[in-house]
Write an enzyme that holds these catalytic residues in place. Structure first.
Site, PDB file in Angstrom:
ATOM      1  N   LYS A   1       0.852  -1.185   0.000  1.00 34.92           N
ATOM      2  CA  LYS A   1       0.000   0.000   0.000  1.00 34.92           C
ATOM      3  C   LYS A   1       0.893   1.242   0.000  1.00 34.92           C
ATOM      4  O   LYS A   1       2.036   1.132   0.451  1.00 34.92           O
ATOM      5  CB  LYS A   1      -0.960  -0.025   1.181  1.00 34.92           C
ATOM      6  CG  LYS A   1      -0.320   0.305   2.528  1.00 34.92           C
ATOM      7  CD  LYS A   1      -1.359   0.355   3.609  1.00 34.92           C
ATOM      8  CE  LYS A   1      -0.795   0.800   4.911  1.00 34.92           C
ATOM      9  NZ  LYS A   1      -0.902   2.137   5.332  1.00 34.92           N
TER      10      LYS A   1
ATOM     11  N   ASP B   1      -1.484  -6.238   2.752  1.00 32.16           N
ATOM     12  CA  ASP B   1      -1.824  -5.394   3.895  1.00 32.16           C
ATOM     13  C   ASP B   1      -1.384  -6.194   5.111  1.00 32.16           C
ATOM     14  O   ASP B   1      -2.015  -7.203   5.450  1.00 32.16           O
ATOM     15  CB  ASP B   1      -3.341  -5.131   3.926  1.00 32.16           C
ATOM     16  CG  ASP B   1      -3.736  -4.256   5.105  1.00 32.16           C
ATOM     17  OD1 ASP B   1      -2.937  -4.126   6.053  1.00 32.16           O
ATOM     18  OD2 ASP B   1      -4.853  -3.708   5.086  1.00 32.16           O
ATOM     19  N   HIS B   2      -0.276  -5.783   5.738  1.00 29.33           N
ATOM     20  CA  HIS B   2       0.325  -6.649   6.750  1.00 29.33           C
ATOM     21  C   HIS B   2      -0.617  -6.941   7.922  1.00 29.33           C
ATOM     22  O   HIS B   2      -0.431  -7.897   8.649  1.00 29.33           O
ATOM     23  CB  HIS B   2       1.655  -6.065   7.255  1.00 29.33           C
ATOM     24  CG  HIS B   2       1.480  -4.863   8.113  1.00 29.33           C
ATOM     25  ND1 HIS B   2       1.374  -3.592   7.616  1.00 29.33           N
ATOM     26  CD2 HIS B   2       1.378  -4.740   9.455  1.00 29.33           C
ATOM     27  CE1 HIS B   2       1.196  -2.749   8.608  1.00 29.33           C
ATOM     28  NE2 HIS B   2       1.206  -3.403   9.728  1.00 29.33           N
TER      29      HIS B   2
ATOM     30  N   LYS C   1      -1.755 -10.922  10.659  1.00 32.09           N
ATOM     31  CA  LYS C   1      -1.753 -11.108  12.111  1.00 32.09           C
ATOM     32  C   LYS C   1      -2.684 -12.271  12.484  1.00 32.09           C
ATOM     33  O   LYS C   1      -3.779 -12.390  11.945  1.00 32.09           O
ATOM     34  CB  LYS C   1      -2.224  -9.835  12.818  1.00 32.09           C
ATOM     35  CG  LYS C   1      -1.195  -8.723  12.727  1.00 32.09           C
ATOM     36  CD  LYS C   1      -1.744  -7.460  13.343  1.00 32.09           C
ATOM     37  CE  LYS C   1      -0.817  -6.293  13.102  1.00 32.09           C
ATOM     38  NZ  LYS C   1       0.390  -6.340  13.910  1.00 32.09           N
TER      39      LYS C   1
ATOM     40  N   GLU D   1      -2.574   4.291  17.966  1.00 26.93           N
ATOM     41  CA  GLU D   1      -1.111   4.240  17.954  1.00 26.93           C
ATOM     42  C   GLU D   1      -0.573   5.276  18.925  1.00 26.93           C
ATOM     43  O   GLU D   1      -1.163   6.355  19.076  1.00 26.93           O
ATOM     44  CB  GLU D   1      -0.578   4.585  16.563  1.00 26.93           C
ATOM     45  CG  GLU D   1      -1.030   3.629  15.469  1.00 26.93           C
ATOM     46  CD  GLU D   1      -0.511   4.093  14.116  1.00 26.93           C
ATOM     47  OE1 GLU D   1       0.625   3.761  13.788  1.00 26.93           O
ATOM     48  OE2 GLU D   1      -1.249   4.790  13.410  1.00 26.93           O
TER      49      GLU D   1
ATOM     50  N   ASP E   1      -4.257   6.508   5.214  1.00 24.71           N
ATOM     51  CA  ASP E   1      -3.219   5.672   5.820  1.00 24.71           C
ATOM     52  C   ASP E   1      -3.803   4.448   6.530  1.00 24.71           C
ATOM     53  O   ASP E   1      -3.245   3.354   6.434  1.00 24.71           O
ATOM     54  CB  ASP E   1      -2.402   6.526   6.813  1.00 24.71           C
ATOM     55  CG  ASP E   1      -1.158   5.797   7.302  1.00 24.71           C
ATOM     56  OD1 ASP E   1      -0.588   5.020   6.512  1.00 24.71           O
ATOM     57  OD2 ASP E   1      -0.753   6.009   8.459  1.00 24.71           O
TER      58      ASP E   1
ATOM     59  N   HIS F   1      -6.629  -0.875   6.557  1.00 24.77           N
ATOM     60  CA  HIS F   1      -6.676  -1.729   7.749  1.00 24.77           C
ATOM     61  C   HIS F   1      -8.067  -1.785   8.371  1.00 24.77           C
ATOM     62  O   HIS F   1      -8.576  -2.848   8.701  1.00 24.77           O
ATOM     63  CB  HIS F   1      -5.729  -1.221   8.849  1.00 24.77           C
ATOM     64  CG  HIS F   1      -4.302  -1.119   8.431  1.00 24.77           C
ATOM     65  ND1 HIS F   1      -3.747  -1.931   7.481  1.00 24.77           N
ATOM     66  CD2 HIS F   1      -3.312  -0.311   8.856  1.00 24.77           C
ATOM     67  CE1 HIS F   1      -2.474  -1.612   7.335  1.00 24.77           C
ATOM     68  NE2 HIS F   1      -2.184  -0.632   8.148  1.00 24.77           N
TER      69      HIS F   1
ATOM     70  N   LYS G   1      -3.044   8.806  15.742  1.00 23.08           N
ATOM     71  CA  LYS G   1      -1.642   8.755  16.164  1.00 23.08           C
ATOM     72  C   LYS G   1      -1.494   9.516  17.473  1.00 23.08           C
ATOM     73  O   LYS G   1      -2.303  10.373  17.792  1.00 23.08           O
ATOM     74  CB  LYS G   1      -0.761   9.394  15.091  1.00 23.08           C
ATOM     75  CG  LYS G   1      -0.718   8.559  13.822  1.00 23.08           C
ATOM     76  CD  LYS G   1       0.450   8.941  12.962  1.00 23.08           C
ATOM     77  CE  LYS G   1       0.600   7.966  11.817  1.00 23.08           C
ATOM     78  NZ  LYS G   1       0.995   6.616  12.224  1.00 23.08           N
TER      79      LYS G   1
HETATM   80  N1  LIG Z   1       9.161   1.650   5.257  1.00 24.88           N
HETATM   81  C1  LIG Z   1       8.205   0.937   5.793  1.00 24.88           C
HETATM   82  O1  LIG Z   1       8.280   0.443   6.936  1.00 24.88           O
HETATM   83  C2  LIG Z   1       6.927   0.678   5.001  1.00 24.88           C
HETATM   84  C3  LIG Z   1       5.845   0.049   5.640  1.00 24.88           C
HETATM   85  C4  LIG Z   1       4.709  -0.248   4.883  1.00 24.88           C
HETATM   86  C5  LIG Z   1       4.661   0.076   3.538  1.00 24.88           C
HETATM   87  N2  LIG Z   1       5.725   0.708   2.940  1.00 24.88           N
HETATM   88  C6  LIG Z   1       5.646   0.992   1.514  1.00 24.88           C
HETATM   89  O2  LIG Z   1       6.719   0.326   0.859  1.00 24.88           O
HETATM   90  C7  LIG Z   1       7.159   1.077  -0.248  1.00 24.88           C
HETATM   91  C8  LIG Z   1       8.653   1.356  -0.136  1.00 24.88           C
HETATM   92  O3  LIG Z   1       8.891   2.192   0.966  1.00 24.88           O
HETATM   93  P1  LIG Z   1      10.342   2.419   1.595  1.00 24.88           P
HETATM   94  O4  LIG Z   1      10.111   3.173   2.845  1.00 24.88           O
HETATM   95  O5  LIG Z   1      11.112   1.150   1.676  1.00 24.88           O
HETATM   96  O6  LIG Z   1      11.043   3.366   0.481  1.00 24.88           O
HETATM   97  P2  LIG Z   1      12.538   3.874   0.438  1.00 24.88           P
HETATM   98  O7  LIG Z   1      13.233   3.665   1.737  1.00 24.88           O
HETATM   99  O8  LIG Z   1      12.487   5.240  -0.135  1.00 24.88           O
HETATM  100  O9  LIG Z   1      13.261   2.892  -0.613  1.00 24.88           O
HETATM  101  C9  LIG Z   1      13.182   3.086  -1.992  1.00 24.88           C
HETATM  102  C10 LIG Z   1      14.000   2.016  -2.712  1.00 24.88           C
HETATM  103  O10 LIG Z   1      13.864   2.214  -4.118  1.00 24.88           O
HETATM  104  C11 LIG Z   1      15.147   2.423  -4.713  1.00 24.88           C
HETATM  105  N3  LIG Z   1      14.999   3.438  -5.748  1.00 24.88           N
HETATM  106  C12 LIG Z   1      14.470   4.684  -5.621  1.00 24.88           C
HETATM  107  N4  LIG Z   1      14.447   5.305  -6.821  1.00 24.88           N
HETATM  108  C13 LIG Z   1      14.947   4.422  -7.717  1.00 24.88           C
HETATM  109  C14 LIG Z   1      15.148   4.476  -9.120  1.00 24.88           C
HETATM  110  N5  LIG Z   1      14.832   5.543  -9.846  1.00 24.88           N
HETATM  111  N6  LIG Z   1      15.683   3.397  -9.718  1.00 24.88           N
HETATM  112  C15 LIG Z   1      16.020   2.307  -9.007  1.00 24.88           C
HETATM  113  N7  LIG Z   1      15.845   2.199  -7.665  1.00 24.88           N
HETATM  114  C16 LIG Z   1      15.314   3.246  -7.040  1.00 24.88           C
HETATM  115  C17 LIG Z   1      16.036   2.915  -3.583  1.00 24.88           C
HETATM  116  O11 LIG Z   1      17.363   2.568  -3.840  1.00 24.88           O
HETATM  117  P3  LIG Z   1      18.491   3.712  -4.021  1.00 24.88           P
HETATM  118  O12 LIG Z   1      18.541   4.430  -2.723  1.00 24.88           O
HETATM  119  O13 LIG Z   1      19.724   2.953  -4.340  1.00 24.88           O
HETATM  120  O14 LIG Z   1      17.990   4.552  -5.153  1.00 24.88           O
HETATM  121  C18 LIG Z   1      15.500   2.079  -2.414  1.00 24.88           C
HETATM  122  O15 LIG Z   1      16.028   0.777  -2.481  1.00 24.88           O
HETATM  123  C19 LIG Z   1       6.282   2.330  -0.264  1.00 24.88           C
HETATM  124  O16 LIG Z   1       5.197   2.106  -1.120  1.00 24.88           O
HETATM  125  C20 LIG Z   1       5.811   2.451   1.163  1.00 24.88           C
HETATM  126  O17 LIG Z   1       4.578   3.144   1.255  1.00 24.88           O
HETATM  127  C21 LIG Z   1       6.846   1.013   3.652  1.00 24.88           C
END
Ligand SMILES: NC(=O)c1ccc[n+]([C@@H]2O[C@H](COP(=O)([O-])OP(=O)(O)OC[C@H]3O[C@@H](n4cnc5c(N)ncnc54)[C@H](OP(=O)(O)O)[C@@H]3O)[C@@H](O)[C@H]2O)c1
Length: 519
Positions: free
Chosen positions: A176, A205-206, A210, A244, A263, A268, A368
């Site tokens: 999501k 959707d994690h 659960k 939260e 969000d 959820h 939150k």
């Molecule tokens: N973070 C969480 O805990 C969490 C929880 C639930 C859902 N999500 C969802 O999961 C998704 C990812 O979130 P995130 O927080 O992991 O994002 P993030 O930390 O910004 O990671 C983005 C990833 O994509 C790569 N990337 C970005 N631009 C790129 C490009 N142009 N070409 C190739 N690689 C590229 C980055 O690598 P480089 O840095 O090498 O470019 C990095 O590996 C989102 O949709 C978010 O809503 C995240």
């Protein structure tokens, strides 16, 4: 006749209706490509989960994980990045022996998502590393651990390189947000459908990973004593709270665009609501369950502006104290706008306009920086028809069934019993089932991602959202988001961090003569 009627019916039912999936399904050799394999989600959740599955010998001997991201690094450097992530985020610690095995399966592609050569490289790596299953198919899972704006280009590239269908048996896992309103969700689904069939798409959707969330279905449909009462004749109302204590945790960029409804409520909370309210599916198969959930979304009473103004409450947290620590207001969080109107709190009353639920209010609230971290569904039964005990206690508490999902997993039934002694005092007691205590030591509780990744590897879509479900959920919340965006908000911030939210939410439920179960 060789058997009685019931025996004959049951023999024919076996397998068709009552076959529960075996605990361990053989997982075919697979290759998982993680787009965004170096990002936050990958480091915190995905890679530790895959490592954990490997540690517990839940993965086949033959598997390959390919991280794909833009930064330049070798396979070896990627393994170092993963090792550090596991040391930081693996909930079960880090084991050198397991790592030695796990790391051999890790590879990396550096390249931009818009660079066709990176995808040609991917194609070659899939050729080289993906091992055929016994049936001869080659199982590929694409995990989209990337911000949503990258989905179109990645899908286009996969499609251009013929990596979606055909020589590989592919699945696609998407995180999501699935769009930011119904129109964008429809567009995203249209885009996905050009390259993949619906049975290849796993919208994760994690919350659905659960145990207690899954147990809602088991609890309802495996115990004959509750289901007859599970309707408007016996249930007064239902509450769902997702509270939260955390703030937005450096996610201002995302949160300023999203707000609480996108969000939490759209996904959820709607998932929880549908599991509580759905009709029994005719089988435990993915599409039968998802059909029933979609029917719930479609029967939720639509909300016009007057309804929204009267029966929803928005809020935003101010400074306060949470878990004994001073916290800043939303507007003072890093990267939020000083006059931001983004809501961090939602409360609302929903009705499901069908035969089972007509007239029964479902009160939903989430926020939150609230008082405690708790996710809970409470089913409030009606009072008995006669107040036989009105002289023995001031207020008769009705029966309440509480399904707690976070921070612990528990089911608790609130009953009234006679207080011991010579008087006739009524006394409230709780009958509890607690997952940790009652199964302690005997079972491993899979983490949500663990369960969901395994399900995807097995090809089981039950716990993943379907295209029509996503669009129907947006249809419910779109009018609320629009109304809130187009009208003046209340004075913000409207609640102190560490409390249970704005007073207007208490007033909303109090107008119906009820109160929040947790306060
Ligand atoms: N973070 C969480 O805990 C969490 C929880 C639930 C859902 N999500 C969802 O999961 C998704 C990812 O979130 P995130 O927080 O992991 O994002 P993030 O930390 O910004 O990671 C983005 C990833 O994509 C790569 N990337 C970005 N631009 C790129 C490009 N142009 N070409 C190739 N690689 C590229 C980055 O690598 P480089 O840095 O090498 O470019 C990095 O590996 C989102 O949709 C978010 O809503 C995240």
């Amino acid at each position: 006749m060789s058997g009685n009627t019931l025996d004959i019916i049951n023999k024919n039912r076996a397998g068709k209706f009552y076959e529960v999936q075996p605990e361990r399904v053989n997982i075919e050799p697979f290759t998982m490509v993680i787009f965004g394999g170096s990002g936050d989600l990958s480091k915190r959740k995905l890679l530790p989960t895959l490592y954990h599955l490997c540690h517990d010998q839940n993965l086949p001997d033959e598997f390959t994980i390919i991280g794909f991201a833009s930064s330049k690094r070798s396979h070896e450097e990627y393994r170092e990045l993963v090792k550090t992530a596991l040391k930081n985020f693996s909930e079960d610690g880090f084991d050198e022996g397991c790592w030695e095995n796990f790391s051999k399966h890790l590879f990396y592609i550096s390249g931009g998502f818009d660079d066709v050569n990176s995808f040609k490289n991917l194609s070659q790596m899939l050729e080289k590393y993906s091992k055929p299953s016994e049936k001869g198919s080659r199982e590929i899972i694409y995990y989209m651990a990337v911000p949503p704006q990258f989905l179109p280009v990645i899908i286009q590239q996969l499609s251009n390189c013929r990596l979606c269908k055909g020589m590989f048996n592919t699945r696609l896992i998407i995180e999501k947000p699935f769009g930011r309103d119904r129109a964008s969700a429809v567009e995203l689904n249209r885009l996905l459908a050009q390259a993949f069939d619906e049975n290849q798409i796993y919208r994760i959707d994690h919350y659905l990973g659960k145990e207690t969330v899954q147990n809602i279905i088991f609890f309802r449909f495996a115990n004959s004593m509750f289901e007859p009462l599970w309707n408007r004749r016996y249930i007064d109302h239902i509450q769902i709270t997702v509270a939260e204590t955390l703030g937005i945790e450096n996610r201002a960029k995302f949160y300023e665009q999203a707000g609480v409804v996108r969000d939490i409520v759209q996904n959820h909370m709607m998932q929880l609501l549908s599991l509580v309210a759905m009709e029994p599916p005719i089988s435990f198969e993915a599409d039968y369950i998802r059909n029933e959930k979609v029917k719930v979304y479609k029967t939720i009473l639509s909300m016009d502006e007057e309804y929204i103004d009267n029966f929803t409450v928005r809020g935003q947290y101010g400074a306060g104290t949470v878990n004994g620590k001073k916290t800043v207001s939303y507007r003072d969080e890093k990267d939020t706008l000083p006059a931001s109107n983004t809501p961090t709190y939602f409360a609302g009353k929903f009705y499901i306009d069908n035969w089972r639920w007509a007239g029964v209010p479902f009160y939903l609230r989430t926020g939150k920086r609230l008082h405690s971290r708790i996710t809970e569904i409470s089913i409030h039964f009606k009072q008995p028809p006669l107040s036989l005990f009105r002289y023995s206690c001031e207020v008769l508490t009705p029966n309440i069934l509480v399904l707690t999902i976070q921070p612990y997993e528990e089911i608790s039934l609130h009953l009234g019993v006679k207080h011991p002694g010579i008087g006739n005092q009524l006394y409230p007691v709780h009958m509890n089932f607690n997952y940790e205590k009652d199964f302690h030591g005997n079972f491993h509780f899979p983490l949500p991602y663990e369960r969901l990744l395994l399900d995807c590897m097995k090809g089981d879509q039950t716990l993943f959202a379907r295209q029509d479900g996503i669009e129907a959920m947006w249809e419910i919340v779109d009018p609320i988001i629009k109304r809130w965006e187009n009208t003046r908000p209340p004075d913000l911030p409207s609640y102190t961090a560490g409390t249970w939210g704005p007073k207007e939410a208490d007033e909303m439920i109090a107008r119906d003569g009820r109160k929040w179960q947790i306060q």
